[in-house]
Design an enzyme around this catalytic site. Structure first.
Site, PDB file in Angstrom:
ATOM      1  N   ASP A   1      12.637   0.367   8.615  1.00  0.00           N
ATOM      2  CA  ASP A   1      11.852  -0.743   8.067  1.00  0.00           C
ATOM      3  C   ASP A   1      10.737  -0.207   7.163  1.00  0.00           C
ATOM      4  O   ASP A   1       9.823  -0.928   6.783  1.00  0.00           O
ATOM      5  CB  ASP A   1      11.299  -1.653   9.178  1.00  0.00           C
ATOM      6  CG  ASP A   1      10.412  -0.919  10.165  1.00  0.00           C
ATOM      7  OD1 ASP A   1       9.938   0.190   9.857  1.00  0.00           O
ATOM      8  OD2 ASP A   1      10.182  -1.486  11.269  1.00  0.00           O
TER       9      ASP A   1
ATOM     10  N   SER B   1      11.080   3.275  12.231  1.00  0.00           N
ATOM     11  CA  SER B   1      10.608   1.892  12.358  1.00  0.00           C
ATOM     12  C   SER B   1       9.144   1.915  12.765  1.00  0.00           C
ATOM     13  O   SER B   1       8.777   2.604  13.709  1.00  0.00           O
ATOM     14  CB  SER B   1      11.439   1.166  13.422  1.00  0.00           C
ATOM     15  OG  SER B   1      10.941  -0.142  13.596  1.00  0.00           O
ATOM     16  N   HIS B   2       8.330   1.215  12.024  1.00  0.00           N
ATOM     17  CA  HIS B   2       6.913   1.139  12.398  1.00  0.00           C
ATOM     18  C   HIS B   2       6.236  -0.146  11.945  1.00  0.00           C
ATOM     19  O   HIS B   2       5.037  -0.309  12.150  1.00  0.00           O
ATOM     20  CB  HIS B   2       6.149   2.330  11.801  1.00  0.00           C
ATOM     21  CG  HIS B   2       5.963   2.197  10.311  1.00  0.00           C
ATOM     22  ND1 HIS B   2       6.959   2.454   9.420  1.00  0.00           N
ATOM     23  CD2 HIS B   2       4.896   1.796   9.579  1.00  0.00           C
ATOM     24  CE1 HIS B   2       6.525   2.242   8.188  1.00  0.00           C
ATOM     25  NE2 HIS B   2       5.277   1.824   8.246  1.00  0.00           N
ATOM     26  N   ARG B   3       6.981  -1.061  11.288  1.00  0.00           N
ATOM     27  CA  ARG B   3       6.335  -2.271  10.767  1.00  0.00           C
ATOM     28  C   ARG B   3       5.732  -3.052  11.919  1.00  0.00           C
ATOM     29  O   ARG B   3       6.388  -3.318  12.925  1.00  0.00           O
ATOM     30  CB  ARG B   3       7.338  -3.185  10.044  1.00  0.00           C
ATOM     31  CG  ARG B   3       7.875  -2.668   8.734  1.00  0.00           C
ATOM     32  CD  ARG B   3       7.210  -3.336   7.537  1.00  0.00           C
ATOM     33  NE  ARG B   3       5.986  -2.648   7.170  1.00  0.00           N
ATOM     34  CZ  ARG B   3       5.931  -1.487   6.497  1.00  0.00           C
ATOM     35  NH1 ARG B   3       7.024  -0.885   6.093  1.00  0.00           N
ATOM     36  NH2 ARG B   3       4.767  -0.947   6.217  1.00  0.00           N
TER      37      ARG B   3
END
Ligand code: UD1
Ligand code: UDP
Length: 359
Positions: free
Chosen positions: A280, A204-206
């Site tokens: 994501d 997850s990094h959005r």
């Protein structure tokens, strides 16, 4: 003809590699311009090493910053390099600030622009990437759309059909070219003490997830719930943006194997062996679909609807209960879908098209 290949982040290096390889194979006159948007060893150099790519001819070292600052620096510095180099065509890939600035800088200098992975749309302008995609597509001379869906998106926006070429996605080339190498060279499951199909993989990094305390908190809560529901280990190679935000919000990743970002070979192997991915990431949605691994996407929308259509992926947003429910549901389904992203010859197809136009 001369081609300048512009890249700046982890996914651009991975997805541009097949086009670079094709330029090498044909002995074309090309150069690589790295903006330096990603710069940590695990986000940048490791991919040049593992994919055996030539060193960039230029590195602008722009580093991190707010959107305006980072994009502005790339624009100004790229303009200088492009004015000196005067390539016939610039290639950019994807939807990062590097891509938008690269496409803009080149088009203002009347240099032809080819956008690899054109036409993806989430129709969600709260994502910085959506703005980057729209701008890049509209200033490009060659829109290399991965699928018919992305071509249709471009046509709907009035982009001329003769500019659009459906090529497949270069990620298929990268997966096919590297999976077998990964199986020979690395052994990440044994290194981490994991059983094939006996663990979940998380990324997850959005920005809209991890920079938002409520959404990130809910995702972490959901991961904990998924883990206790299925009782399987959960491995999370943590992006530097996410690590920074987890620390600054004071969250704990209890019970989750939070590790440093991995090289592509290790990550590919970890993906291929996972029971399920929760992510994501754009690239991870594609790769799991190609590898036959079910995916739960931690977003409310996706610019990769092909993955939903074939049954490889479901959306769960940043909602803990939905994460558990979607994980249960998708794991009950089979994983016999067809890869919708092409035959692994996208890099060849793109370079073929560019050079054919020049003869
Ligand atoms: C960028 C892209 C995103 C892409 C992602 C791939 C934009 C707007 N975003 O997001 O579309 O999915 O790359 O991973 O272009 N950092 C490091 N080392 C690095 C790079 C970043 O520590 O090598 C940290 C810095 O604290 C930085 C933060 O990560 O501020 C965010 O980096 P940035 O490049 O701005 O955005 P990404 O989240 O990486
Ligand atoms: N990836 C990797 N190591 C990791 C996490 C991801 O090599 O620890 C690769 C992954 O295989 C995919 C790409 O990075 O090819 C996806 O990048 P990211 O999720 O950062 O960006 P996005 O695809 O969302 O733009």
């Amino acid at each position: 003809m001369t081609i300048a290949i512009i890249l700046g982040t982890r996914p651009e290096i991975i997805k541009m590699a097949p086009a670079i390889r094709e330029c090498q194979r044909r002995g074309l006159d090309y150069s690589i311009i790295h903006t330096g948007q990603h710069y940590s060893y695990q986000m940048d150099r490791i991919f040049f090493e593992q994919l055996e790519l030539p060193q960039p001819d230029h590195n602008l070292d722009v580093g991190s910053g707010n959107h305006g600052e980072q994009t502005g620096r790339i624009l100004a510095d790229l303009e200088a390099v492009l004015m000196a180099e005067r390539p016939d065509v610039v290639l950019v890939q994807g939807d990062t600030n590097t891509v938008m600035a690269g496409a803009l800088a080149a088009s203002k200098l009347q240099i032809k622009v080819g956008h690899v992975e054109a036409g993806l749309r989430s129709y969600d302008r709260s994502m910085p990437e959506e703005i980057n995609r729209v701008v890049a597509d509209h200033v490009s001379d060659y829109c290399f759309a991965p699928t018919e869906i992305s071509k249709a998106n471009l046509l709907k926006e009035g982009i001329a059909e003769e500019k659009i070429h459906v090529t497949g996605n270069t990620i298929v080339d990268s997966v096919y070219q590297n999976l077998e190498i990964a199986m020979r060279k690395v052994n990440i499951l044994a290194d981490l003490g994991l059983e094939p199909k006996g663990y979940f993989l998380v990324t997850s990094h959005r920005q809209e997830n991890v920079d938002n305390k409520e959404r990130l908190g809910e995702i972490i809560r959901g991961l904990g719930m998924v883990k206790s529901e299925f009782g399987l280990p959960m491995v999370f190679p943590v992006h530097p943006r996410t690590r920074k935000m987890v620390e600054s919000f004071g969250f704990e990743l209890d019970g989750i194997r939070a590790i440093e970002p991995l090289g592509f070979l290790e990550f590919l192997q970890l993906e291929a062996g996972a029971r399920l991915a929760l992510t994501d990431s754009g690239g991870v949605q594609e790769e799991t679909c190609i590898l036959g691994v079910p995916c739960v996407t931690l977003r409310d929308n996706t610019e990769r609807p092909e993955t939903l259509d074939v049954g490889a992926n479901v959306l769960a947003g940043a909602d803990a209960l939905r994460m558990v429910d979607r994980a249960k549901r998708i794991m009950l389904q089979g994983n016999e879908w067809e890869n919708p992203f092409g035959d692994g010859k996208a890099g060849k197809c793109i370079i073929e098209h560019l050079t054919a136009g020049w003869r």
